[in-house]
Scaffold this active site. Structure first.
Site, PDB file in Angstrom:
ATOM      1  N   HIS A  37      68.536 -77.447  43.339  1.00 38.07           N
ATOM      2  CA  HIS A  37      68.669 -76.863  41.996  1.00 38.07           C
ATOM      3  C   HIS A  37      68.559 -77.964  40.930  1.00 38.07           C
ATOM      4  O   HIS A  37      67.933 -77.767  39.888  1.00 38.07           O
ATOM      5  CB  HIS A  37      70.036 -76.178  41.838  1.00 38.07           C
ATOM      6  N   GLN A  61      69.502 -57.678  44.250  1.00 35.03           N
ATOM      7  CA  GLN A  61      68.497 -58.273  45.142  1.00 35.03           C
ATOM      8  C   GLN A  61      69.001 -58.453  46.570  1.00 35.03           C
ATOM      9  O   GLN A  61      68.280 -58.959  47.425  1.00 35.03           O
ATOM     10  CB  GLN A  61      67.973 -59.589  44.569  1.00 35.03           C
TER      11      GLN A  61
HETATM   12  P1  AMP Z   1      68.972 -69.686  44.270  1.00 33.18           P
HETATM   13  O1  AMP Z   1      70.237 -70.187  43.649  1.00 33.18           O
HETATM   14  O2  AMP Z   1      68.933 -69.842  45.746  1.00 33.18           O
HETATM   15  O3  AMP Z   1      68.592 -68.315  43.776  1.00 33.18           O
HETATM   16  O4  AMP Z   1      67.824 -70.650  43.742  1.00 33.18           O
HETATM   17  C1  AMP Z   1      67.610 -70.854  42.377  1.00 33.18           C
HETATM   18  C2  AMP Z   1      66.303 -71.578  42.207  1.00 33.18           C
HETATM   19  O5  AMP Z   1      66.365 -72.833  42.857  1.00 33.18           O
HETATM   20  C3  AMP Z   1      65.117 -70.827  42.814  1.00 33.18           C
HETATM   21  O6  AMP Z   1      63.973 -70.986  41.972  1.00 33.18           O
HETATM   22  C4  AMP Z   1      64.929 -71.533  44.125  1.00 33.18           C
HETATM   23  O7  AMP Z   1      63.603 -71.459  44.638  1.00 33.18           O
HETATM   24  C5  AMP Z   1      65.281 -72.951  43.753  1.00 33.18           C
HETATM   25  N1  AMP Z   1      65.665 -73.714  44.944  1.00 33.18           N
HETATM   26  C6  AMP Z   1      66.630 -73.393  45.848  1.00 33.18           C
HETATM   27  N2  AMP Z   1      66.653 -74.304  46.848  1.00 33.18           N
HETATM   28  C7  AMP Z   1      65.661 -75.195  46.564  1.00 33.18           C
HETATM   29  C8  AMP Z   1      65.183 -76.371  47.220  1.00 33.18           C
HETATM   30  N3  AMP Z   1      65.674 -76.790  48.366  1.00 33.18           N
HETATM   31  N4  AMP Z   1      64.152 -77.041  46.633  1.00 33.18           N
HETATM   32  C9  AMP Z   1      63.616 -76.609  45.474  1.00 33.18           C
HETATM   33  N5  AMP Z   1      64.037 -75.518  44.806  1.00 33.18           N
HETATM   34  C10 AMP Z   1      65.045 -74.823  45.339  1.00 33.18           C
END
Ligand code: AMP
Length: 280
Positions: A37, A61
């Site tokens: 993040h 979701q």
């Molecule tokens: P989430 O909190 O899992 O909904 O993720 C929020 C954002 O962070 C989304 O755009 C994810 O694709 C991105 N994200 C989560 N994990 C990673 C990672 N390991 N590398 C890059 N982006 C990430």
């Protein structure tokens, strides 16, 4: 760092920024933040005058109520991490504020992008994602919004939504951030048992091996290879797909000019993990 909890507070704040022509970078998250993040936050900070992060575990979701209930929530640590990363503002609304009329998704059609892989195995998931991201774009009116390639299908769907509705925001993809052993960083990793955490490294390893394997084998043979490799582990493969990046349609052969990726979803115990990798 400013902490905002109400959409109205955000809108007042944004109006002021916009009147002084500041660019706004937006990073939507579900919290339980990690360095993946933060790489989105850093990129936003480099490219915008102001960076705002949202933390919202979006109920619409989740197709599995137990997954929603057990999704990690670490608000205090998240705020501290965002502050130390130099985030300008964090928006943490309640479910009632985002869904005043009840937890209902809009229905979207994204030319089939939504039907494969995550869409197939998590019915309604992308309607929920697109609904909440559209709501956040309306509240925050960002110049740019940052999405990780970790959720590649989500990224493509948001790009498609922006095109379909002519939304005035630029979508910026950010590469996958991995642990030093190759496991893609994920909020769900903290729920893995130590044994499963160790085992999960295999997901990235098999993706890399599939990439090499595909150089001398067909797509069908590569799929069999991946499924056989998973049988040797304690993980349970839900799907492995090789799809083109533009339409996310499964491909049956490799064409030089078509960019393709391998996509995996697998269960490590009860924790569902996803990962993907460019294959050419
Ligand atoms: P989430 O909190 O899992 O909904 O993720 C929020 C954002 O962070 C989304 O755009 C994810 O694709 C991105 N994200 C989560 N994990 C990673 C990672 N390991 N590398 C890059 N982006 C990430």
């Amino acid at each position: 760092m400013i902490l905002l909890r109400k959409p109205g507070e955000v809108q007042n704040f944004i109006t002021n920024l916009k009147s002084s022509n500041k660019t706004i970078g937006f990073v939507p998250t579900m919290g339980a933040l990690h360095d993946g993040h933060i790489s989105l936050v850093n990129q936003s900070k480099n490219e915008n005058d102001f960076t705002i992060v949202s933390i919202f575990v979006n109920p619409t979701q989740f197709n599995n109520p137990d997954d929603l209930k057990k999704y990690p929530r670490t608000e205090e640590a998240d705020i501290a991490l965002l502050e130390s990363a130099g985030t300008d503002a964090v928006f943490i609304p309640s479910v009632e504020m985002i869904y005043p009329q009840g937890q209902i998704s809009e229905t979207f059609q994204f030319h089939g992008l939504e039907n494969q892989m995550e869409g197939k195995f998590r019915p309604g998931h992308f309607d929920g994602v697109a609904t909440v991201v559209k709501k956040f774009f309306e509240i925050i009116q960002p110049s740019r919004a940052y999405f990780g390639e970790k959720d590649f299908q989500q990224l493509r769907i948001i790009q498609e939504m922006v095109k379909q509705f002519n939304l005035p925001v630029e979508i910026i993809p950010v590469p996958i951030k991995r642990e030093s052993d190759g496991l893609a960083m994920s909020s769900r990793n903290m729920r893995l048992t130590p044994k499963m955490r160790q085992e999960s490294v295999i997901i990235n390893k098999i993706l890399s091996e599939a990439k090499s394997f595909l150089k001398n084998h067909s797509v069908a043979e590569t799929k069999v290879f991946v499924s056989e490799e998973f049988k040797k582990t304690h993980l349970e493969l839900e799907y492995f797909e090789i799809a083109d990046e533009a339409h996310l349609l499964p491909v049956s052969e490799v064409e030089k000019e078509v960019k393709i990726r391998g996509f995996i979803a697998a269960f490590a115990g009860e924790i569902r993990l996803i990962d993907n990798m460019s294959l050419n």
